[in-house]
Structure formats: structure tokens, C-alpha cells
Design a protein around this motif. Structure first.
Motif, PDB file in Angstrom:
ATOM      1  N   PRO A   1       0.836  -1.205   0.000  1.00  0.00           N
ATOM      2  CA  PRO A   1       0.000   0.000   0.000  1.00  0.00           C
ATOM      3  C   PRO A   1       0.871   1.256   0.000  1.00  0.00           C
ATOM      4  O   PRO A   1       1.918   1.310   0.659  1.00  0.00           O
ATOM      5  N   ILE A   2       0.441   2.259  -0.758  1.00  0.00           N
ATOM      6  CA  ILE A   2       1.135   3.552  -0.811  1.00  0.00           C
ATOM      7  C   ILE A   2       0.094   4.658  -0.663  1.00  0.00           C
ATOM      8  O   ILE A   2      -1.044   4.517  -1.125  1.00  0.00           O
ATOM      9  N   PRO A   3       0.403   5.763   0.028  1.00  0.00           N
ATOM     10  CA  PRO A   3      -0.590   6.811   0.289  1.00  0.00           C
ATOM     11  C   PRO A   3      -0.985   7.580  -0.984  1.00  0.00           C
ATOM     12  O   PRO A   3      -0.182   7.747  -1.899  1.00  0.00           O
ATOM     13  N   ILE A   4      -2.250   7.999  -0.998  1.00  0.00           N
ATOM     14  CA  ILE A   4      -2.763   8.804  -2.112  1.00  0.00           C
ATOM     15  C   ILE A   4      -2.856  10.256  -1.654  1.00  0.00           C
ATOM     16  O   ILE A   4      -3.582  10.568  -0.702  1.00  0.00           O
ATOM     17  N   TRP A   5      -2.117  11.120  -2.322  1.00  0.00           N
ATOM     18  CA  TRP A   5      -2.099  12.547  -2.021  1.00  0.00           C
ATOM     19  C   TRP A   5      -2.825  13.336  -3.113  1.00  0.00           C
ATOM     20  O   TRP A   5      -3.018  12.840  -4.231  1.00  0.00           O
ATOM     21  N   ILE A   6      -3.203  14.542  -2.785  1.00  0.00           N
ATOM     22  CA  ILE A   6      -3.737  15.495  -3.764  1.00  0.00           C
ATOM     23  C   ILE A   6      -2.709  16.611  -3.891  1.00  0.00           C
ATOM     24  O   ILE A   6      -2.226  17.133  -2.894  1.00  0.00           O
ATOM     25  N   ALA A   7      -2.348  16.975  -5.128  1.00  0.00           N
ATOM     26  CA  ALA A   7      -1.411  18.083  -5.354  1.00  0.00           C
ATOM     27  C   ALA A   7      -1.797  18.804  -6.637  1.00  0.00           C
ATOM     28  O   ALA A   7      -2.214  18.173  -7.622  1.00  0.00           O
ATOM     29  N   ASP A   8      -1.658  20.123  -6.620  1.00  0.00           N
ATOM     30  CA  ASP A   8      -2.133  20.898  -7.772  1.00  0.00           C
ATOM     31  C   ASP A   8      -1.205  20.835  -8.976  1.00  0.00           C
ATOM     32  O   ASP A   8      -1.557  21.312 -10.050  1.00  0.00           O
ATOM     33  N   TYR A   9      -0.004  20.216  -8.821  1.00  0.00           N
ATOM     34  CA  TYR A   9       0.853  20.106 -10.009  1.00  0.00           C
ATOM     35  C   TYR A   9       0.388  19.005 -10.948  1.00  0.00           C
ATOM     36  O   TYR A   9       0.895  18.877 -12.075  1.00  0.00           O
ATOM     37  N   VAL A  10      -0.588  18.206 -10.537  1.00  0.00           N
ATOM     38  CA  VAL A  10      -1.209  17.210 -11.414  1.00  0.00           C
ATOM     39  C   VAL A  10      -2.487  17.830 -11.984  1.00  0.00           C
ATOM     40  O   VAL A  10      -3.322  18.349 -11.234  1.00  0.00           O
ATOM     41  N   LEU A  11      -2.638  17.788 -13.310  1.00  0.00           N
ATOM     42  CA  LEU A  11      -3.785  18.391 -13.986  1.00  0.00           C
ATOM     43  C   LEU A  11      -4.766  17.311 -14.422  1.00  0.00           C
ATOM     44  O   LEU A  11      -4.369  16.280 -14.967  1.00  0.00           O
TER      45      LEU A  11
END
Length: 858
Positions: free
Chosen positions: A323-333
Motif C-alpha cells: 500500500p502507498i498513500p494517495i495525495w492530492i497536489a495541484d501540479y497534477v492536472l
């Protein structure tokens, strides 16, 4: 046509010749013709209220020089002008003043046309077009109907930049630091119903077509980057907290998947609400809201500080099972790839910075092919390590094997992705081309198809949308009903709801529509007949790009009301041979026009696949302070004032003399005096104080060998430099020749005639005037371009300066190919030189052939 004024009176000469050219239709292009054609075109100007600035003057002088030169070379030249006149600035002015945009446009065009004529451009004004003319935008609407028929136009609710103050949607490029480029107003993200063009269907062809174009390399690279083709892989990750759900990512480096230690999704990703745990919800919602007020350019800036927030959920890395954590970041469009990435901080710079900031694991899974452990992140291809059964494979081998591995599991495949997004083709404003579409119910749509027959053409898959909870179908108007014109409106103010002012025009909006004829009457009236159906017009209008996507074709046949362009005229004129405009249009206008052109090629309207063979970007004229000219800086130079003081010919020559046409150059008003003196000096060489041809100008062949040689060198250089647009060096060479003429005791009439022909493309008024005063009866504008005589380019003798110990002691005239030993003997025999050699030993000889001989003695 000339007068007998004794001195250079440009204030009377220039308007007189401009009137003569106009009254006699000197630059009118006719076709077909036995002459070869040459089509030179400026990028479509927007007629702003500010009128012409020096940048316009530079641009149009460059193209005019080429047009005049090509006419003299025997070409049938097409050199037209028109107006890209729809757009937001005009509507904004109408909102402020209450003046109709049509009247604003008319006034602005009149100002532009007057100013263009004042700078002496040789446009064929009889071909003038205007995007706001119904006779023109009829064909813009016709092209849009072809896109619609082919399934290349669709409707979608899109998160777009909405500017409440301007009342319209803005493109990403029109948003700077969270504010509108026009006016600096705050903007926000808002979902709106938009027409979108499927330009992505042509991505590969748009990329491939660049190879054969004679364009600046920088412009090609910009288009390649904008299209952004990348070969990679799509892989599905299971979500630990949402059994059965999968998160699909796109990556160009699937070989690094064993090093994926976290995932990142875009703030707009549809799974964000479900992935967010209760403990993280408040932080996630705040982050998503903040990201909504940033432009895509801001979000993807590599130099910006990395930000992000943990969702609370985890994905399962399909390569490791961990398992790996899911992040939100604005550099992904959300608009690129799948809106989700696997993050491999050991082998990606951006992921590495993010992982360091948020203390996430960093693993090494690629090593250089020659071994070793370079500092992380190591982003180059190499050999896989710490990658299970794939360890030892090269990057390319690993990609192929992993694609096959995931495909066999049903969770991945190799694919191609593009940065290019479909073209947002709606504006919520009045002053634009109306869409020739009527929204109808499903039942009426089916009935219309049955009754209208061949009058309308629809895509295989109907285009639908939901308005106020009701599903509507897009029914095209028949081509015979075009143009669909704008109604008169009482207010141009934005509605504030996202709709244009057209939404308030009830009698135009809600209609009874005849599918076969396109006729319409207000829905408030009784239904005219059983074949008439209830409909609602589209309230969005087309963006300003629409009219400029195909205008170069309309110039070939501007008054044809039966066809977009006559095929016979298209076969003769083709597309522009030279296209000139600013580098700021390197991507959008050029990309959109190429897309439309390829569609027109596919449906048989045009025979060629590309619209612009050769492209040239003129540079920018800066203010005296080296900054971009602007009223706020107080550094704007007004061309009208320059023309009043020095004349048009002086302005044209000086703009070319400032430096290479493609370079960025500061305006220096002091330098213009020298160019004015050059023209006035020429005048005084040819015309005496009584206003007659100077006695210095004599009949017969040129008597001075130096003048004759320099004349033919000038012909050769000017011709080559115009062909390669090295226009600044042309002016320099003409000045050299004029100085030689000034030194000579006499000059032949033929030499002056040739000089005026070379000058004419750059300074047409004085060239025409002096040509006429010389008594020439043919037209200088079409007189055959001079040709250099190779025999007269040969230099029979050159001057060699003789130095003794570095000091000039004499000079020699020798043949260019005289051997060094012979030149030395000639120097020894020279009386002035010999006096410095007697009694001394010659220790060294330094000879620069044809220039300098230095004798070192001691």
C-alpha cells in the motif's frame, strides 16, 4: 505625376503618390494570370481604437518591401488586408459607451485604413475583408457546420475560468496570477456548458506536418511542446479503502514502478470526495478550493513551492503489492493523462522535492548502464534494480516487458498521450459569430431529420445537453439559411449567469424553426405550420480565433457569395508563400488555423495540407528606455508624429535600419535624422536648386569604374538580402552607394535609375517621384528588377596599405591575385616606403592579401 519643387518636400510628395496609386488601382491583383504568383500576407490585424503603433509599421513595412520587390521580379503579387474585428475589447468599449460594437468597429477600421495608406503599403484594398461582415462570417459558420457534421464539435460542461467582471470565459493563456489578462479582474473556476472542438483528433497530423514547414525552429518547438506527444503506459492501481475501485495512471516511465512510494491525483479528480477520509476532509476541501483559483501555468511551474494534502486513503502498487498513500497536489492536472500519477521520488525531480517536503519514502530502482550510485533523483534511462523479476533489464526492455505483464493481468497497456487539449470554442458574449444551431427536443430532432432530408447534415452521434433540467438536441441550420446574424440588443452588459447578452433576447432566443429552410419566427407567435418545431437558439458565440482560422483563403475570392473560394482561383493563388507576424501567435492562432485547414483538406475544399509554407516573425520595437512601449511608462512613440516630422519614407527606412527585422530593438529618435539626411541628400544629387534634373546626372554609360562596380555589387547584395529578409543591411548598402554617387563628379542617368529601383521597395514615394522627374515613362513599381553583371563585379585593382614596423608609409594599387613576393618588391620600389627601409634589414613580412602589407625591419 512629379512636380517641380526644388527641395525634398515629402509632405506634398507622399500623399500625392498614395492618391495616385489608389486612383489608378496600381496594386490590384487579378487572376488567373500567365505570370507566376506570389502571395505575401500579414497576420490578421485587430482594429483597436488605439490605431497603428510602431510595431505595426515595422510588420507592414517588411511585407510591403517583399510585395514591391516581387512585383518588380515579374510576379503577380497578391498582397491583401482585412480586419479581425470581432472580440472582447470592442464589446467592452460598447458596454462602457453604449455605442454599438458594429459602429465602434467601423470607426476603428477607418482609422486603421487611413493610417495604413499613410505608410505607403501597396495592399490591394479591393480585397478587403472583415470578420464582422455577414458575407464573411457566413462562411465561418459554414466551416463550423462541417466540423459539427464530422463529429469534431461537441458540448461539454467544463470547469473553465470565469471572469465575473468581464462576464465571459477565459482561456488558460488569458489568466495571469489569478486575474484576467484584460483589465486585471479576479477570476474563478466555474462549470459551464461549452462548445468544444476535437482538435486532439488531429494531434499526430499537426505534429507530423511541422517537419516540412519553413518556420523558425523556436516556433516549431513551441508547437511540438504544446501538442506534447508522449509514449507511455496506463496502469490501474487498486484502492485499499474502496474495494473494487481502481485508480488509473499514465506514466512515461513504467520501468520505475517498483520505486512508486505514493500517488498523486489532481484536485478536480472525481474520486477525491470518496478517497477523502473524515479526518482529512476539512484540509482536503480547503486545498481543493485554493487550487481552483490557480491557472494551469501556475500549477505546473517547476520552480514553485510544492504543496499537497493527504487524502487518508491508499493504493496498492501492482508491482510490489504494497500500500502507498494517495495525495492530492495541484501540479497534477485533470486535463493531462488520467489526472493521476504514480510518484517515484528516486527518479523524478518534482516527485523528489515533494517527497522530501512531506517525508515520504525514496527508493532507488534504476542505475546507470555503466553502474555506480549517482545522487538521487537519477532521472536518466538506465538499468532496473530492486525490481523483482525485472531486475537487470534496460529501461526500454523493462517498459516493453511491464506493458505486456500488466496487459496480461488486464490492468494496463502501452499508450500515447498528448498535452494538447480539445479547443474550448465558446464565449459568453455578444460580439462574436452566432452558432448556426437550434436546440430542440428529442422528438422534434427526429422529426426534423425525417422532414429536412439533405438540407441538414448531422453527426452520427447526436450532440445533446441539459438546460434547466431538460435534455436538448443540437439541430444544425441548413447551409442555405446562412448567415445567422446577431440580433439588435438593448444592452451588451454580461448577464452574470454565464450566458451572453443574447440570452435576454427572448424573441430571438425562443423560436419556431423550419428545419428544411432555416426560417424562424418568435415562439410568442402562433406556430406557422405542422413542419415547424419549437427550438431555442444557442446563446454562446464563437471566439475571436474563428474568423482568423481561414481568412487567408477568403482573400483569394472575397466577393464570392456561392462558394468559400473558387477552386480555379485556389489552384492559382494557393496559400501564402510568406506569412509575417509576431511570435506571440506561435502556438494558438497558428495551431488552430492548421487544424481548420487540415479539416478543409479532408473534405476536399483545399488541395494542400498546410496553410502557411514560410513563416517569419518580426521583432518588437521597444521604447527608448529598452522597455516594451506602453502608455503607463510614457515611452510610446506615435508613428503619425514621426511621419509629420520626417515623412513616411524616412520612417520605413529607419525601422528597417534599426537592426535585423526579427530582432528586438529599442526606438531611438536621434538616429532617424541620419536616415532623413540620406534621403534629402539623394534628392539633392538628382534635383538641382531650380527643381530640374541635376547637371551631374548625364546620359550614356557610367564613366566612373568604382561607381559602376559598386552599383553592381549593390544590386547583387540588395537582391540576396531581400530574399533572405536581411533588410537592415540593404539600407546600409544603399547608403554606401549613395555616398559613392555623392563623391563622383558625374553619374549616369542609368545608375540613378537603377538606384531608385533598388530603393523603391523601401522608400516608394521618393523613388516614384525622382523616377518621374528623370523622365522615365514606364512604371517603377513593375519595371524589371535590375540584375548584376558578373563581369562588372570583378575588382581589377585593390588598394594595399603599406606599413613599416606598424606605421603606414605608403599605398599600392595591385591586382587582387598579385603574389606576396611581387607586392613586397612593389613596396620596396615605392619612393615613400623605400625611405624607411634604406640601411635596414627586413626581418619579417606580414601580408593580408588585398588589404595590408607590414614590413618589419631592424
Amino acid at each position: 505625376m512629379g512636380t517641380t519643387s526644388p527641395d525634398y518636400d515629402f509632405r506634398s510628395i507622399e500623399p500625392r503618390w498614395q492618391k495616385y496609386w489608389h486612383d489608378n488601382r496600381i496594386f490590384r491583383a487579378t487572376a488567373p494570370s500567365e505570370k507566376p504568383k506570389y502571395y505575401v500576407l500579414d497576420m490578421f490585424p485587430y482594429p483597436s481604437g488605439a490605431g497603428l503603433h510602431l510595431g505595426h509599421c515595422e510588420n507592414y513595412t517588411i511585407s510591403d518591401i517583399v510585395a514591391r520587390y516581387k512585383r518588380a521580379c515579374g510576379y503577380n503579387v497578391l498582397y491583401p488586408i482585412g480586419w479581425d474585428a470581432f472580440g472582447l475589447p470592442t464589446e467592452n468599449y460598447a458596454v462602457k459607451t453604449g455605442k454599438h460594437p458594429r459602429d465602434v468597429t467601423r470607426d476603428n477600421v477607418e482609422t486603421f485604413r487611413r493610417q495604413l495608406k499613410s505608410i505607403g503599403v501597396s495592399y490591394d484594398f479591393e480585397r478587403e475583408i472583415n470578420t464582422t461582415d455577414p458575407g464573411y462570417f457566413r462562411w465561418t459558420q459554414w466551416i463550423w457546420l462541417q466540423l459539427f457534421r464530422l463529429g469534431l464539435a461537441y458540448v461539454e460542461e467544463k470547469p473553465v475560468w470565469w471572469c465575473p467582471a468581464l462576464g465571459t470565459v477565459l482561456a488558460n493563456e488569458e489568466v495571469i496570477d489569478g486575474k484576467s489578462e484584460v483589465g486585471g479582474h479576479p477570476v474563478e473556476r466555474r462549470p459551464l456548458r461549452q462548445w468544444v472542438l476535437r482538435i486532439t483528433a488531429y494531434a499526430d497530423r499537426l505534429l507530423e506536418g511541422l517537419k516540412d514547414l519553413d518556420w523558425p525552429d523556436s516556433t516549431k518547438r513551441m508547437q511540438e511542446a504544446w501538442i506534447g506527444r508522449s509514449e507511455g503506459s496506463e496502469v490501474e492501481f487498486d484502492i485499499q479503502e474502496l474495494p473494487g475501485e481502481k485508480l488509473k495512471i499514465f506514466t512515461t516511465r513504467v520501468d520505475t514502478i517498483f520505486g512508486a512510494t505514493y500517488m498523486v491525483i489532481a484536485p478536480e479528480h472525481p474520486l477525491v470526495p470518496r478517497l477523502t477520509t473524515d479526518a482529512q476532509r476539512q484540509q482536503v476541501e480547503a486545498y481543493v478550493k485554493a487550487a481552483a483559483n490557480k491557472s494551469d501555468l501556475e500549477r505546473t511551474d517547476l520552480a514553485k513551492d510544492k504543496t499537497g494534502v493527504f487524502t487518508g486513503s491508499h493504493a496498492i502498487n501492482p508491482a510490489t503489492g504494497q500500500p502507498i498513500p494517495i495525495w492530492i497536489a495541484d501540479y497534477v492536472l485533470i486535463s493531462y493523462g488520467t489526472g493521476a500519477i504514480m510518484a517515484v521520488p528516486g527518479h523524478d525531480e518534482r516527485d523528489y522535492e515533494f517527497a522530501r517536503k512531506f517525508d515520504l519514502p525514496i527508493l532507488r530502482v534504476i542505475e546507470p548502464l555503466d553502474g555506480g550510485e549517482p545522487e538521487l533523483p537519477f532521472c536518466e534511462p538506465g538499468r532496473m534494480i530492486n525490481s523483482g523479476e525485472f531486475t537487470g533489464l534496460t529501461t526500454e526492455e523493462g517498459k516493453a516487458r511491464l506493458n505486456a505483464h500488466f496487459a496480461a493481468q488486464g490492468r494496463g497497456r502501452g499508450t500515447v498521450n498528448y498535452k494538447l487539449r480539445d479547443w474550448l470554442f465558446s464565449r459568453q458574449r455578444y460580439w462574436g459569430e452566432p452558432f448556426p444551431i437550434v436546440w430542440v427536443s428529442r422528438e422534434d430532432y427526429q422529426a426534423a431529420l425525417a422532414t429536412a432530408g439533405d438540407a441538414i447534415a448531422v453527426p452520427e452521434q447526436p450532440v445533446t445537453c441539459v438546460i434547466d433540467g431538460v435534455e436538448w438536441y443540437a439541430l444544425p441550420m441548413p447551409e442555405s439559411a446562412l448567415p445567422l446574424e446577431l440580433p439588435e440588443v438593448e444592452s451588451y452588459q454580461p448577464t452574470g449567469t454565464g450566458e451572453s447578452p443574447l440570452a435576454a433576447m427572448t424573441d430571438w432566443l425562443e423560436i419556431w424553426h423550419h428545419p428544411a429552410t432555416g426560417e424562424a419566427v418568435p415562439a410568442s407567435q402562433p406556430r406557422p405550420g405542422p413542419e415547424w418545431i419549437r427550438g431555442r437558439r444557442e446563446t454562446n458565440t464563437m471566439p475571436q480565433w474563428a474568423g482568423s482560422c481561414w481568412y487567408y483563403l477568403r482573400y483569394l475570392d472575397p466577393h464570392n457569395d456561392q462558394q468559400l473560394v473558387d477552386p480555379e482561383l485556389l489552384a492559382y493563388w494557393g496559400t501564402p508563400d510568406l506569412y509575417i507576424g509576431g511570435a506571440e501567435h506561435a502556438v494558438l492562432h497558428l495551431l488552430y488555423a492548421r487544424f481548420w485547414h487540415k479539416v478543409l483538406h479532408d473534405i476536399g475544399v483545399v488541395p494542400m495540407d498546410e496553410p502557411f509554407k514560410r513563416l517569419f516573425h518580426q521583432g518588437i520595437i521597444l521604447g527608448e528606455d529598452g522597455e516594451k512601449m506602453s502608455k503607463s511608462r510614457g515611452n510610446v512613440a506615435n508613428p503619425d508624429e514621426v511621419i509629420e516630422q520626417y515623412g513616411t519614407d524616412t520612417l520605413r527606412l529607419y525601422l528597417m535600419f534599426l537592426g535585423p527585422p526579427e530582432a528586438m530593438k529599442p526606438w531611438n529618435p536621434k538616429g532617424i535624422e541620419g536616415v532623413f539626411r540620406f534621403l534629402r541628400g539623394l534628392w539633392r544629387e538628382v534635383i538641382d536648386s531650380e527643381g530640374n534634373v541635376s547637371a551631374k546626372v548625364v546620359d550614356g554609360p557610367e564613366q566612373d569604374p568604382e561607381t559602376e562596380r559598386l552599383l553592381h555589387q549593390t544590386i547583387e547584395k540588395v537582391t540576396a538580402d531581400i530574399e533572405h529578409l536581411r533588410l537592415n543591411t540593404v539600407v546600409s548598402q544603399l547608403m554606401i552607394l549613395r555616398n559613392q554617387i555623392q563623391k563622383a563628379q558625374t553619374v549616369s542617368r542609368q545608375t540613378i535609375r537603377t538606384f531608385l529601383q533598388l530603393l523603391q521597395p523601401f522608400a516608394p514615394h521618393i523613388a516614384n517621384e525622382l523616377w518621374t522627374r528623370l523622365g522615365e515613362t514606364d512604371d517603377i513599381n513593375t519595371a524589371p528588377w535590375p540584375k548584376a553583371d558578373p563581369d562588372k563585379l570583378v575588382v581589377e585593382q585593390v588598394k594595399v596599405m603599406v606599413q613599416v614596423n606598424g606605421k603606414v608609409r605608403g599605398q599600392l594599387m595591385v591586382a587582387p591575385d598579385t603574389p606576396e613576393a611581387e607586392v613586397v618588391e612593389m613596396a620596396r620600389a615605392n619612393e615613400r616606403v623605400r625611405a624607411h627601409l634604406d640601411g635596414k634589414t627586413l626581418r619579417k613580412v606580414i601580408y593580408v592579401p588585398g588589404r595590408i602589407l607590414n614590413l618589419v625591419v631592424g
